[in-house]
Design a protein around this motif. Structure first.
Motif, PDB file in Angstrom:
ATOM      1  N   ARG A  15       0.830  -1.209   0.000  1.00  0.00           N
ATOM      2  CA  ARG A  15       0.000   0.000   0.000  1.00  0.00           C
ATOM      3  C   ARG A  15       0.861   1.255   0.000  1.00  0.00           C
ATOM      4  N   MET A  16       2.024   1.174   0.661  1.00  0.00           N
ATOM      5  CA  MET A  16       2.923   2.320   0.679  1.00  0.00           C
ATOM      6  C   MET A  16       3.377   2.669  -0.726  1.00  0.00           C
ATOM      7  N   VAL A  17       3.742   1.632  -1.505  1.00  0.00           N
ATOM      8  CA  VAL A  17       4.183   1.874  -2.874  1.00  0.00           C
ATOM      9  C   VAL A  17       3.049   2.415  -3.719  1.00  0.00           C
ATOM     10  N   ALA A  23       8.108  11.536  -7.306  1.00  0.00           N
ATOM     11  CA  ALA A  23       9.519  11.152  -7.329  1.00  0.00           C
ATOM     12  C   ALA A  23      10.365  12.137  -6.535  1.00  0.00           C
ATOM     13  N   VAL A  24      11.454  11.624  -5.959  1.00  0.00           N
ATOM     14  CA  VAL A  24      12.369  12.465  -5.200  1.00  0.00           C
ATOM     15  C   VAL A  24      12.939  13.558  -6.103  1.00  0.00           C
ATOM     16  N   VAL A 147      14.403  -0.863  -8.071  1.00  0.00           N
ATOM     17  CA  VAL A 147      15.331  -0.711  -6.948  1.00  0.00           C
ATOM     18  C   VAL A 147      14.905   0.427  -6.036  1.00  0.00           C
ATOM     19  N   MET A 148      14.370   1.498  -6.618  1.00  0.00           N
ATOM     20  CA  MET A 148      14.114   2.705  -5.845  1.00  0.00           C
ATOM     21  C   MET A 148      12.773   2.700  -5.119  1.00  0.00           C
ATOM     22  N   GLU A 149      11.758   2.044  -5.670  1.00  0.00           N
ATOM     23  CA  GLU A 149      10.409   2.277  -5.173  1.00  0.00           C
ATOM     24  C   GLU A 149       9.700   1.056  -4.593  1.00  0.00           C
ATOM     25  N   THR A 150      10.343  -0.085  -4.509  1.00  0.00           N
ATOM     26  CA  THR A 150       9.661  -1.267  -4.000  1.00  0.00           C
ATOM     27  C   THR A 150       9.927  -1.540  -2.525  1.00  0.00           C
ATOM     28  N   ALA A 151      10.773  -0.747  -1.884  1.00  0.00           N
ATOM     29  CA  ALA A 151      11.049  -0.854  -0.438  1.00  0.00           C
ATOM     30  C   ALA A 151      11.522  -2.251  -0.033  1.00  0.00           C
ATOM     31  N   TRP A 152      12.261  -2.905  -0.928  1.00  0.00           N
ATOM     32  CA  TRP A 152      12.763  -4.243  -0.652  1.00  0.00           C
ATOM     33  C   TRP A 152      13.684  -4.282   0.555  1.00  0.00           C
ATOM     34  N   TRP A 153      14.352  -3.169   0.842  1.00  0.00           N
ATOM     35  CA  TRP A 153      15.316  -3.151   1.942  1.00  0.00           C
ATOM     36  C   TRP A 153      14.631  -3.310   3.297  1.00  0.00           C
ATOM     37  N   PRO A 159      16.311  -6.559  -4.511  1.00  0.00           N
ATOM     38  CA  PRO A 159      15.254  -5.957  -5.333  1.00  0.00           C
ATOM     39  C   PRO A 159      14.548  -7.014  -6.174  1.00  0.00           C
ATOM     40  N   PRO A 160      13.324  -6.728  -6.607  1.00  0.00           N
ATOM     41  CA  PRO A 160      12.610  -7.676  -7.467  1.00  0.00           C
ATOM     42  C   PRO A 160      13.293  -7.796  -8.819  1.00  0.00           C
TER      43      PRO A 160
END
Length: 322
Positions: A15-17, A23-24, A147-153, A159-160
């Motif tokens: 939901r966050m994504v 964009a930053v 890498v930037m927007e999926t919050a994988w960390w 990353p996906p």
């Protein structure tokens, strides 16, 4: 973390994504979150990058999530090779070599810079900057959306799989006017215009590399370790290492035999921190390569209503292609 907690966390991240903000901004990419105001002689911490963000969804702040990782080394193929062992250096020596090299680049007719930024060793963005002595510039930033927007960390995962999705942000400064454009889903990007006489020369990481007075918290703190080391073919690499609140940051400036600044590298390692109050991307390493331009053409305002990246001559080695 049990299965139920894992499912809940994944649901929140999804939901966050979906509800993520714009964009930053280009000048905010790689912006350090931890910095204490004050004079150079009383510096506490310089360039430490925060490891995450507090997330506000449906009135609930998820501030207890903790990111903990050891950053993979920044790719160094594009950096000069050091030889011998590092030798202790003083702040005066650093000023005489590094600050003089920076001044020579900034005060010259113009320069180009190629910046690559990483999260845990994964390339997140690349920026090409074409700058002039009067402060005018063109900057093209391209980011890997996966890498930037999926919050994988947040899940301690990689990353996906690469979907090929990228976002491009263009920024042009001409005098006191700044033009910006961000690619949309259909590839179009109308220019936006605003008056910004105080706009910086590029991304914050580049400002950091250039020791800008715009960011006084970037001054070298008391207790930092300064070293210098010879480079193959001549020149030196100057390093500043400091720790704060469990973070270790190392910044390096590569100066060639003629005294010119050729590259800058930054790494944040052994990072463990609670989510901060701002929604930032936890970039933990970057490399910037500089090229002086002796007789550059003036920077011109965009001559069309819609941004087209093909009108700009990006370097052949620009690592993220659309």
């Amino acid at each position: 973390m049990n299965v139920m907690d894992d499912h809940r966390l994944r649901d929140v991240i999804g939901r966050m994504v979906a509800e993520s903000p714009d964009a930053v901004a280009l000048e905010d990419l790689d912006h350090p979150l931890l910095g204490i105001d004050g004079r150079r002689s009383a510096r506490v911490t310089p360039w430490v990058l925060a490891a995450g963000a507090a997330i506000l969804i449906g009135g609930v702040v998820l501030a207890a999530l903790v990111l903990s990782f050891t950053a993979a080394p920044t790719p160094t193929a594009q950096l000069p090779t050091a030889v011998g062992s590092p030798a202790p250096a003083t702040l005066d020596q650093f000023d005489e070599v590094v600050r003089v090299a920076v001044a020579g680049l900034v005060d010259g007719p113009g320069f180009e810079a190629l910046q690559t930024s990483f999260i845990d060793g994964h390339l997140v963005s690349a920026v090409w900057l074409d700058s002039r002595r009067n402060g005018d510039f063109v900057a093209i930033q391209r980011s890997d959306v996966d890498v930037m927007e999926t919050a994988w960390w947040l899940l301690g995962e990689a990353p996906p799989p690469d979907s090929g999705l990228t976002r491009t942000v263009a920024t042009i400064r001409v005098g006191e006017t700044v033009f910006t454009a961000t690619t949309e889903a259909d590839g179009s990007a109308p220019w936006r215009t605003e008056s910004r006489p105080d706009y910086p020369r590029g991304t914050t990481a580049i400002e950091m590399a250039l020791l800008s007075d715009r960011y006084p918290e970037l001054a070298i703190p008391d207790g930092a370790d300064l070293t210098r080391q010879d480079l193959v073919g001549g020149g030196e690499v100057w390093a500043v290492e400091t720790s704060f609140d469990g973070h270790m940051s190392v910044l390096r400036w590569f100066v060639d035999a003629a005294g010119g600044l050729v590259a800058h590298q930054g790494d944040l390692t052994d990072s463990s921190g609670q989510m901060g109050a701002e929604n930032r991307i936890p970039v933990d390493s970057w490399v910037i390569v500089f090229t002086p331009v002796e007789d550059p053409a003036p920077i011109a305002a965009p001559d069309a209503e819609v941004f087209d990246v093909d009108t700009f001559e990006l370097p052949e080695d620009f690592p993220i292609r659309g």
